[in-house]
Write an enzyme that holds these catalytic residues in place. Structure first.
Site, mmCIF file in Angstrom:
data_model
loop_
_atom_site.group_PDB
_atom_site.id
_atom_site.type_symbol
_atom_site.label_atom_id
_atom_site.label_comp_id
_atom_site.label_asym_id
_atom_site.label_seq_id
_atom_site.Cartn_x
_atom_site.Cartn_y
_atom_site.Cartn_z
ATOM 1 N N GLU A 1 -5.526 -16.243 6.093
ATOM 2 C CA GLU A 1 -4.564 -16.632 5.070
ATOM 3 C C GLU A 1 -5.078 -17.777 4.204
ATOM 4 O O GLU A 1 -4.957 -17.754 2.980
ATOM 5 C CB GLU A 1 -3.244 -17.033 5.755
ATOM 6 N N HIS B 1 -7.962 -16.919 1.784
ATOM 7 C CA HIS B 1 -7.393 -16.255 0.609
ATOM 8 C C HIS B 1 -6.805 -17.269 -0.362
ATOM 9 O O HIS B 1 -7.002 -17.184 -1.578
ATOM 10 C CB HIS B 1 -6.321 -15.255 1.063
ATOM 11 N N HIS C 1 6.394 7.634 -3.319
ATOM 12 C CA HIS C 1 5.050 7.177 -3.682
ATOM 13 C C HIS C 1 4.121 8.369 -3.912
ATOM 14 O O HIS C 1 3.288 8.355 -4.824
ATOM 15 C CB HIS C 1 4.495 6.281 -2.571
ATOM 16 N N HIS D 1 -8.117 1.404 -0.405
ATOM 17 C CA HIS D 1 -7.110 2.052 -1.251
ATOM 18 C C HIS D 1 -6.513 1.046 -2.230
ATOM 19 O O HIS D 1 -6.266 1.358 -3.404
ATOM 20 C CB HIS D 1 -6.023 2.659 -0.366
#
Length: 347
Positions: free
Chosen positions: A77, A80, A248, A306
Site C-alpha cells: 500500500e 503505491h 460487465h 486485465h
C-alpha cells in the site's frame, strides 16, 4: 496545438512512465487485498512507513493473521502511495513549467487540468482507505488513474502523431468509443470492488445460461451502499453479484462493436493504420485476458494484466479521438508543423 518543447516532452514521458506503473500497482494492491494494509492516510498508522509502525502492524496481524493487515500488505500500500506522490510532483512541475514558459493557452490549460485530476485522484485514494473500500470510491479511483494515463499518453504522442482529418461521423464514433470504455472500466471497478469477478462461471455463457435466471438488479448498482451491503442493511446476495458480472460482459460486447466499427471504417485510410492495428491488438488482448480470468479462476497476475490492458486501450482510444479533427483543420496543422520545422532548420 503547437508542438511541445523538449523539456515538456521529457516531463510528460516521465509522468507517463510513472503513471503506467502506479495504475497496475494500484490494481495489484486492491486484488491482493492490501487496500487496507495501512488503514489511515497519508501515513501508515501515523508513521512515515510500515517500518516505523512495525510494532503496531505485528500486533494487529498476530491477533488476526488472515485479516487485511500485515507487513507485506502495508508495504504494498505504501509503495503505491509513494509512487503516486511522485507522479503528483512531476505533474506539478509540468504545470509550473508550462505556465512559466508561456506555452500555448491549450497546453497550459491541459497541464492545469492534469494537476487538478491528480489532486482529485489523491482525494479519492484517501477516501478509498478512510471509507473502507466503498465500491463507488474504488471504481472512481480506478477510472481516475486510467484517465490520467490516457491524457498523458495523448499529450506525449503529439510529437509523433500529427492531426488526422476525419469525417464528422468518424470523430463521433471515436469519442463514443472513449465514453464506452470509461463506462466499461467503471463497471469493471464495480465488479472488482464487489468481488463479483467469479460470480459467472464459464464463457460465453454465465453459469450455463445466456441470461442467468438468478440475477437480481434491485440493489446491485446502488451507489451509496457500503462494501458487500445492500442499502437496507442486509448482505448482497449471489444474484446481485451475478447481475453485476453479467452487465460487465454486456458492456464488453458494446465496446467491441464500437471498436470494430471504428477500425473497419478506417481500413482504407493509411494515415492511421498504425493506430488502427494497435487498437485492434489491444482489444484482442483485453478480450483474451477477460476470458482467461473467468476460465482460470482470476489468477492475480492475469487480473492485474486485465487492468493494465484496459488502461492501454483507453489511452489508445483517447489518443486517436484527440488526433481526429476536421480535414481542413488537419491540413492547416500539418502545414504549420512543416513551417515550424523549416524555420527551425534555417535558424
Amino acid at each position: 496545438m503547437k508542438p511541445l518543447p523538449r523539456s515538456i516532452q521529457r516531463l510528460l514521458m516521465l509522468a507517463l512512465l510513472i503513471a503506467c506503473v502506479v495504475v497496475p500497482l494500484g490494481a495489484f494492491v486492491r486484488l491482493s487485498d492490501a487496500g487496507l494494509g495501512c488503514p489511515d492516510w497519508p501515513g501508515c498508522y501515523g508513521q512515515l512507513s510500515p517500518a516505523h509502525a512495525r510494532d503496531v502492524i505485528v500486533d494487529i496481524h498476530s491477533a488476526d493473521p488472515y485479516g487485511p493487515v500485515s507487513m507485506a500488505k502495508a508495504w504494498k500500500e505504501m509503495i503505491h502511495r509513494y509512487l503516486a506522490a511522485g507522479l503528483g510532483g512531476v505533474i506539478l512541475l509540468l504545470c509550473i513549467t508550462a505556465w512559466r514558459r508561456r506555452l500555448s493557452l491549450s497546453s497550459r490549460m491541459i497541464s492545469t487540468l492534469l494537476l487538478l485530476a491528480v489532486v482529485v485522484q489523491g482525494l479519492l485514494g484517501m477516501w478509498t482507505v478512510t471509507l473502507l473500500l466503498k465500491p463507488v470510491i474504488v471504481s472512481l479511483h480506478l477510472i481516475g488513474g486510467m484517465l490520467i494515463v490516457a491524457m498523458l499518453a495523448a499529450l506525449a504522442s503529439q510529437r509523433f502523431l500529427p492531426p488526422h482529418g476525419a469525417a464528422w461521423w468518424q470523430r463521433v464514433l471515436a469519442w463514443a468509443l472513449v465514453v464506452a470504455l470509461i463506462a466499461q472500466i467503471l463497471l469493471g471497478g464495480w465488479v472488482s470492488s464487489n468481488y463479483a469477478a467469479l460470480a459467472c462461471e464459464g464463457f460465453p455463457q454465465c453459469n450455463g445460461q445466456w441470461q442467468p435466471a438468478e440475477m437480481r438488479f434491485d440493489h446491485a448498482f446502488h451507489l451509496t451502499r457500503e462494501l458487500g451491503m445492500a442499502p437496507d442493511g442486509g448482505l448482497l446476495s449471489f444474484g446481485h453479484l451475478v447481475a453485476i458480472h453479467w452487465i460487465h460482459r454486456i458492456g464488453a460486447v458494446l465496446v467491441s462493436l464500437l471498436l470494430l466499427l471504428l477500425v473497419w471504417c478506417g481500413r482504407h485510410q493509411p494515415d492511421w493504420q498504425g493506430q488502427r492495428r494497435i487498437l485492434l491488438s489491444l482489444w484482442l488482448l483485453q478480450i483474451a485476458l477477460g476470458v482467461a480470468n473467468v476460465v482460470l479462476g482470476l489468477p492475480l497476475a492475469l487480473a492485474v494484466a486485465h487492468n493494465a490492458g484496459a488502461m492501454l486501450l483507453l489511452a489508445s482510444a483517447l489518443t486517436l479521438a484527440l488526433r481526429f479533427t476536421s480535414p481542413l483543420s488537419a491540413a492547416v496543422a500539418v502545414r504549420a508543423r512543416r513551417f515550424a520545422r523549416l524555420s527551425g532548420e534555417q535558424a
